[in-house]
Every structure is written in C-alpha cells, then in structure tokens.
Write a protein that holds these residues in place. Structure first.
Motif, PDB file in Angstrom:
ATOM      1  N   ASN A 147       0.829  -1.205   0.000  1.00  0.00           N
ATOM      2  CA  ASN A 147       0.000   0.000   0.000  1.00  0.00           C
ATOM      3  C   ASN A 147       0.865   1.256   0.000  1.00  0.00           C
ATOM      4  OD1 ASN A 147      -2.451   1.468   0.144  1.00  0.00           O
ATOM      5  ND2 ASN A 147      -2.146   1.718   2.350  1.00  0.00           N
ATOM      6  N   HIS A 148       1.919   1.243   0.792  1.00  0.00           N
ATOM      7  CA  HIS A 148       2.811   2.401   0.854  1.00  0.00           C
ATOM      8  C   HIS A 148       3.471   2.654  -0.501  1.00  0.00           C
ATOM      9  CE1 HIS A 148       5.632   5.334   2.398  1.00  0.00           C
ATOM     10  NE2 HIS A 148       6.628   4.610   1.911  1.00  0.00           N
ATOM     11  N   LEU A 149       3.942   1.588  -1.158  1.00  0.00           N
ATOM     12  CA  LEU A 149       4.564   1.747  -2.475  1.00  0.00           C
ATOM     13  C   LEU A 149       3.581   2.323  -3.486  1.00  0.00           C
ATOM     14  CD1 LEU A 149       6.693  -1.509  -2.760  1.00  0.00           C
ATOM     15  CD2 LEU A 149       7.547   0.831  -2.617  1.00  0.00           C
ATOM     16  N   GLN A 150       2.327   1.885  -3.430  1.00  0.00           N
ATOM     17  CA  GLN A 150       1.328   2.418  -4.355  1.00  0.00           C
ATOM     18  C   GLN A 150       1.023   3.881  -4.066  1.00  0.00           C
ATOM     19  OE1 GLN A 150      -1.890  -0.419  -4.071  1.00  0.00           O
ATOM     20  NE2 GLN A 150      -1.143  -1.515  -5.877  1.00  0.00           N
ATOM     21  N   GLN A 151       0.966   4.246  -2.793  1.00  0.00           N
ATOM     22  CA  GLN A 151       0.712   5.641  -2.451  1.00  0.00           C
ATOM     23  C   GLN A 151       1.868   6.537  -2.882  1.00  0.00           C
ATOM     24  OE1 GLN A 151      -0.135   5.552   1.737  1.00  0.00           O
ATOM     25  NE2 GLN A 151      -2.310   5.125   1.417  1.00  0.00           N
ATOM     26  N   VAL A 152       3.106   6.078  -2.669  1.00  0.00           N
ATOM     27  CA  VAL A 152       4.281   6.847  -3.085  1.00  0.00           C
ATOM     28  C   VAL A 152       4.276   7.022  -4.598  1.00  0.00           C
ATOM     29  CG1 VAL A 152       6.799   6.755  -3.288  1.00  0.00           C
ATOM     30  CG2 VAL A 152       5.713   6.275  -1.100  1.00  0.00           C
ATOM     31  N   SER A 153       3.942   5.946  -5.309  1.00  0.00           N
ATOM     32  CA  SER A 153       3.896   6.008  -6.771  1.00  0.00           C
ATOM     33  C   SER A 153       2.852   7.018  -7.239  1.00  0.00           C
ATOM     34  CB  SER A 153       3.583   4.626  -7.338  1.00  0.00           C
ATOM     35  OG  SER A 153       3.382   4.683  -8.724  1.00  0.00           O
ATOM     36  N   GLY A 154       1.681   6.984  -6.648  1.00  0.00           N
ATOM     37  CA  GLY A 154       0.632   7.938  -7.017  1.00  0.00           C
ATOM     38  C   GLY A 154       1.015   9.366  -6.699  1.00  0.00           C
ATOM     39  N   ASP A 155       1.633   9.569  -5.541  1.00  0.00           N
ATOM     40  CA  ASP A 155       2.061  10.915  -5.152  1.00  0.00           C
ATOM     41  C   ASP A 155       3.137  11.446  -6.100  1.00  0.00           C
ATOM     42  OD1 ASP A 155       0.283  10.809  -3.061  1.00  0.00           O
ATOM     43  OD2 ASP A 155       1.822  10.358  -1.533  1.00  0.00           O
ATOM     44  N   GLN A 156       4.075  10.572  -6.476  1.00  0.00           N
ATOM     45  CA  GLN A 156       5.130  10.979  -7.417  1.00  0.00           C
ATOM     46  C   GLN A 156       4.537  11.358  -8.763  1.00  0.00           C
ATOM     47  OE1 GLN A 156       8.357  11.487  -7.431  1.00  0.00           O
ATOM     48  NE2 GLN A 156       9.264  10.359  -5.743  1.00  0.00           N
ATOM     49  N   ALA A 157       3.585  10.553  -9.244  1.00  0.00           N
ATOM     50  CA  ALA A 157       2.966  10.838 -10.543  1.00  0.00           C
ATOM     51  C   ALA A 157       2.220  12.172 -10.507  1.00  0.00           C
ATOM     52  CB  ALA A 157       2.022   9.702 -10.928  1.00  0.00           C
ATOM     53  N   LYS A 158       1.487  12.428  -9.423  1.00  0.00           N
ATOM     54  CA  LYS A 158       0.760  13.699  -9.307  1.00  0.00           C
ATOM     55  C   LYS A 158       1.733  14.879  -9.238  1.00  0.00           C
ATOM     56  CE  LYS A 158      -3.289  11.740  -7.058  1.00  0.00           C
ATOM     57  NZ  LYS A 158      -4.026  11.594  -5.796  1.00  0.00           N
ATOM     58  N   ALA A 159       2.829  14.702  -8.497  1.00  0.00           N
ATOM     59  CA  ALA A 159       3.814  15.774  -8.387  1.00  0.00           C
ATOM     60  C   ALA A 159       4.466  16.052  -9.743  1.00  0.00           C
ATOM     61  CB  ALA A 159       4.877  15.412  -7.358  1.00  0.00           C
ATOM     62  N   PHE A 160       4.746  15.015 -10.492  1.00  0.00           N
ATOM     63  CA  PHE A 160       5.348  15.201 -11.819  1.00  0.00           C
ATOM     64  C   PHE A 160       4.381  15.917 -12.756  1.00  0.00           C
ATOM     65  CE2 PHE A 160       6.280  13.745 -16.160  1.00  0.00           C
ATOM     66  CZ  PHE A 160       7.591  14.198 -16.271  1.00  0.00           C
ATOM     67  N   GLN A 161       3.107  15.509 -12.714  1.00  0.00           N
ATOM     68  CA  GLN A 161       2.100  16.146 -13.567  1.00  0.00           C
ATOM     69  C   GLN A 161       1.894  17.608 -13.202  1.00  0.00           C
ATOM     70  OE1 GLN A 161      -1.337  13.668 -13.064  1.00  0.00           O
ATOM     71  NE2 GLN A 161      -0.553  12.055 -14.415  1.00  0.00           N
ATOM     72  N   ALA A 162       2.062  17.924 -11.939  1.00  0.00           N
ATOM     73  CA  ALA A 162       1.899  19.312 -11.489  1.00  0.00           C
ATOM     74  C   ALA A 162       3.144  20.140 -11.766  1.00  0.00           C
ATOM     75  CB  ALA A 162       1.574  19.342  -9.997  1.00  0.00           C
ATOM     76  N   GLY A 163       4.225  19.495 -12.194  1.00  0.00           N
ATOM     77  CA  GLY A 163       5.446  20.230 -12.505  1.00  0.00           C
ATOM     78  C   GLY A 163       6.280  20.569 -11.295  1.00  0.00           C
ATOM     79  N   ALA A 164       6.186  19.763 -10.250  1.00  0.00           N
ATOM     80  CA  ALA A 164       6.966  20.021  -9.039  1.00  0.00           C
ATOM     81  C   ALA A 164       8.462  19.878  -9.341  1.00  0.00           C
ATOM     82  CB  ALA A 164       6.564  19.043  -7.942  1.00  0.00           C
ATOM     83  N   PRO A 165       9.265  20.792  -8.808  1.00  0.00           N
ATOM     84  CA  PRO A 165      10.709  20.695  -9.051  1.00  0.00           C
ATOM     85  C   PRO A 165      11.315  19.502  -8.317  1.00  0.00           C
ATOM     86  CG  PRO A 165      10.230  22.462  -7.508  1.00  0.00           C
ATOM     87  CD  PRO A 165       8.913  21.936  -7.992  1.00  0.00           C
TER      88      PRO A 165
END
Length: 109
Positions: free
Chosen positions: A51-69
C-alpha cells in the motif's frame, strides 16, 4: 483477508487438527494475532508495504504532472514499476494462500 478472518481460519484449522487426532497442546498453539510476530503480522506488514509503495507512486505521478521541481520522469517510472511488481507479488501470494486453504478444506479426514 482481515485479521479476524485469518484468526477464524486458523481456529477452524486447529479444530480440524484436533478432530483428526493431532490436537496440539495449549502451549504449542500458533499465534495469528497482529503484534505477536505471527503469520498474520507478517502478512499485514507486507500488505502495508504494498500500500505504501502504491501511495508513493501515485504521489510521485501527481507531483510530476503538477510540474513540481525535483521530480523526474525516471523516478516516477521507477516508483510505478516497484508498486506494480509488489502488487503482482501480493496477488500471487494471495492466490497461493487461497489454493492452499481450498486444498486443506477438501482433505478427507
């Protein structure tokens, strides 16, 4: 399967073992409660890690889509693959456990 479900299945197996003549003594009972280092605790911990790995993956994808540095596509893809492999492993373990449970339940005593 939840912890009470696992506990119930374990109790049923112990009752069946007792009926088969191999009743374990009270000191040799297997513990399946969370927090005592038993099978259920290990299984629960593995599910939490998946579950933690899936949450981290989702958070990373959202951050990338938002253009986070500081979030690169490489990291997003690696985290996604880690979560995918962990999930597939969890599914395979679940399938093996279900098959083993069915085999035990179909045994003639």
């Amino acid at each position: 399967m939840s912890t009470p479900g696992i506990q119930s299945a374990l109790n049923q197996m112990q009752v069946l073992a007792g009926q088969a003549g191999g009743a374990p003594d009270k000191g040799a009972r297997v513990s399946a409660t969370v927090g005592e280092g038993g099978f259920a605790d290990t299984l629960y911990g593995a599910l939490q890690r998946i579950n933690h790995l899936q949450q981290v993956s989702g958070d990373q994808a959202k951050a990338f889509q938002a253009g986070a540095p500081g979030v690169s596509l490489h990291d997003v893809m690696m985290d996604g693959q880690k979560a995918s492999v962990a999930f597939e492993l969890g599914v395979q373990v679940r399938n093996r456990l279900v098959t083993a449970y069915k085999d035990i339940m179909n045994m003639q005593v």
